[in-house]
Design a protein around this motif. Structure first.
Motif, short mmCIF file in Angstrom:
data_model
loop_
_atom_site.label_atom_id
_atom_site.label_comp_id
_atom_site.label_asym_id
_atom_site.label_seq_id
_atom_site.Cartn_x
_atom_site.Cartn_y
_atom_site.Cartn_z
N ALA A 39 0.89 -0.78 -0.24
CA ALA A 39 -0.43 -0.25 -0.35
C ALA A 39 0.92 1.34 0.19
CB ALA A 39 -0.65 0.20 1.18
N ARG A 40 0.37 2.19 -0.37
CA ARG A 40 1.64 3.12 -1.01
C ARG A 40 0.92 4.34 -1.01
NH1 ARG A 40 6.37 4.24 -3.51
NH2 ARG A 40 6.57 2.13 -4.27
N VAL A 41 0.97 5.45 0.67
CA VAL A 41 0.60 6.10 0.98
C VAL A 41 1.44 7.58 -0.36
CG1 VAL A 41 -0.79 7.77 2.59
CG2 VAL A 41 -0.76 4.76 3.29
N ALA A 42 0.12 7.90 -0.58
CA ALA A 42 0.79 9.35 -1.53
C ALA A 42 0.11 10.98 -0.93
CB ALA A 42 0.12 8.97 -2.62
N ALA A 43 -0.93 10.25 -0.62
CA ALA A 43 -1.72 11.77 0.31
C ALA A 43 -2.29 11.77 1.68
CB ALA A 43 -2.43 11.99 -0.73
N ILE A 44 -2.58 12.33 2.36
CA ILE A 44 -3.31 12.62 3.45
C ILE A 44 -4.47 13.51 3.25
CG2 ILE A 44 -3.25 13.33 5.85
CD1 ILE A 44 -0.11 11.75 5.50
N LEU A 45 -5.72 13.06 3.86
CA LEU A 45 -6.74 13.65 3.27
C LEU A 45 -7.50 14.50 4.80
CD1 LEU A 45 -9.16 15.95 1.26
CD2 LEU A 45 -10.20 13.21 1.04
N PRO A 46 -7.42 15.57 5.63
CA PRO A 46 -8.02 15.80 6.77
C PRO A 46 -9.86 16.13 6.48
CG PRO A 46 -6.34 17.32 6.16
CD PRO A 46 -6.16 16.70 4.82
N ALA A 47 -10.29 15.40 7.47
CA ALA A 47 -11.57 15.85 7.35
C ALA A 47 -11.82 16.53 8.44
CB ALA A 47 -12.27 14.42 7.24
N ALA A 48 -12.88 17.40 9.20
CA ALA A 48 -13.25 17.33 9.82
C ALA A 48 -13.98 16.00 10.68
CB ALA A 48 -14.67 18.36 9.72
N ASN A 49 -13.34 16.64 12.27
CA ASN A 49 -14.42 15.08 13.15
C ASN A 49 -15.32 15.59 13.33
OD1 ASN A 49 -14.88 13.33 15.24
ND2 ASN A 49 -13.13 13.40 16.34
N VAL A 50 -16.69 15.26 12.68
CA VAL A 50 -18.16 15.75 13.00
C VAL A 50 -18.54 14.91 13.90
CG1 VAL A 50 -18.12 16.65 11.54
CG2 VAL A 50 -19.09 13.87 11.20
N HIS A 51 -17.97 13.82 15.40
CA HIS A 51 -18.64 13.19 16.07
C HIS A 51 -19.42 14.04 17.25
CE1 HIS A 51 -19.25 10.83 19.82
NE2 HIS A 51 -19.00 9.20 18.63
N THR A 52 -19.86 13.87 17.66
CA THR A 52 -20.36 15.24 18.82
C THR A 52 -20.01 15.47 20.36
OG1 THR A 52 -21.43 13.03 19.62
CG2 THR A 52 -23.08 14.23 18.25
N ASP A 53 -18.88 14.37 20.56
CA ASP A 53 -17.76 14.56 21.69
C ASP A 53 -16.27 14.19 21.17
OD1 ASP A 53 -16.65 13.80 23.98
OD2 ASP A 53 -17.16 12.46 24.97
N PRO A 54 -15.50 15.29 20.69
CA PRO A 54 -15.52 14.85 19.60
C PRO A 54 -13.40 15.21 20.74
CG PRO A 54 -15.67 17.23 19.17
CD PRO A 54 -16.36 16.13 20.24
N GLN A 55 -13.19 15.14 20.97
CA GLN A 55 -12.13 14.96 22.27
C GLN A 55 -12.65 13.35 22.63
OE1 GLN A 55 -11.98 17.64 25.70
NE2 GLN A 55 -11.38 19.46 23.88
N ARG A 56 -13.07 12.30 22.84
CA ARG A 56 -13.12 10.91 22.87
C ARG A 56 -13.19 10.08 21.74
NH1 ARG A 56 -17.08 10.34 27.69
NH2 ARG A 56 -16.67 7.93 26.55
N PHE A 57 -13.47 10.63 20.54
CA PHE A 57 -14.24 10.13 19.77
C PHE A 57 -13.79 10.33 18.46
CE2 PHE A 57 -17.28 9.07 23.34
CZ PHE A 57 -16.59 7.57 23.06
N PHE A 58 -14.12 9.85 17.05
CA PHE A 58 -14.12 10.18 16.37
C PHE A 58 -14.72 9.86 14.68
CE2 PHE A 58 -12.13 6.76 15.02
CZ PHE A 58 -11.55 6.66 13.66
N GLU A 59 -15.23 10.94 14.11
CA GLU A 59 -16.60 10.31 12.80
C GLU A 59 -15.81 11.52 11.91
OE1 GLU A 59 -21.24 10.65 11.98
OE2 GLU A 59 -20.24 10.79 14.04
#
Length: 136
Positions: A39-59
């Motif tokens: 698996a050749r990782v060529a780029a990282i695409l950041p996304a907003a963490n839209v979880h209602t509790d973003p300090q403990r979980f991610f979505e």
């Protein structure tokens, strides 16, 4: 599975996680799955963490995920998997990560402090992978 990415992308993952703390950072790993389990990782695409509790979980923002999937179908880079951070935890899948995983064979990069660990989300759960071969 062998993962290949640049030193710059490794540094970018660490920086994104640090910048989002104490919230969990998240996003997509884009690139190319090659023959022989590479698996050749060529780029990282950041996304907003839209979880209602973003300090403990991610979505991951579904708009970003859908757009990346559509781009891949139209010849763009493949969605190899995702990354997220554990600002106050360890760089390993949590019980919540395991419960929410799709078990679809995708890569997961988990960042905690100055550490990145790599995992494959397989049918039987997470499989630890070796650290990537870093290039350039």
């Amino acid at each position: 599975m062998q993962i290949i990415l640049t030193r710059g992308l490794h540094a970018e993952l660490l920086a994104l996680a640090a910048r989002e703390a104490p919230r969990e950072a998240c996003g997509l790993l884009l690139g190319e799955a090659q023959e022989g389990g590479i698996a050749r990782v060529a780029a990282i695409l950041p996304a907003a963490n839209v979880h209602t509790d973003p300090q403990r979980f991610f979505e991951i923002d579904p708009v970003v995920l859908i757009a990346a999937t559509r781009a891949a179908r139209n010849g763009g880079p493949q969605v190899l998997g995702c990354y997220h951070s554990h600002p106050s935890g360890v760089a390993a899948p949590s019980a919540t990560d395991s419960a929410m995983a799709a078990h679809d064979g995708k890569l997961w990069a988990i960042v905690a402090a100055d550490t990145i660990t790599w995992w494959r989300d397989g049918a039987d759960g997470f499989e630890a992978l070796s650290s990537p071969d870093q290039q350039g």
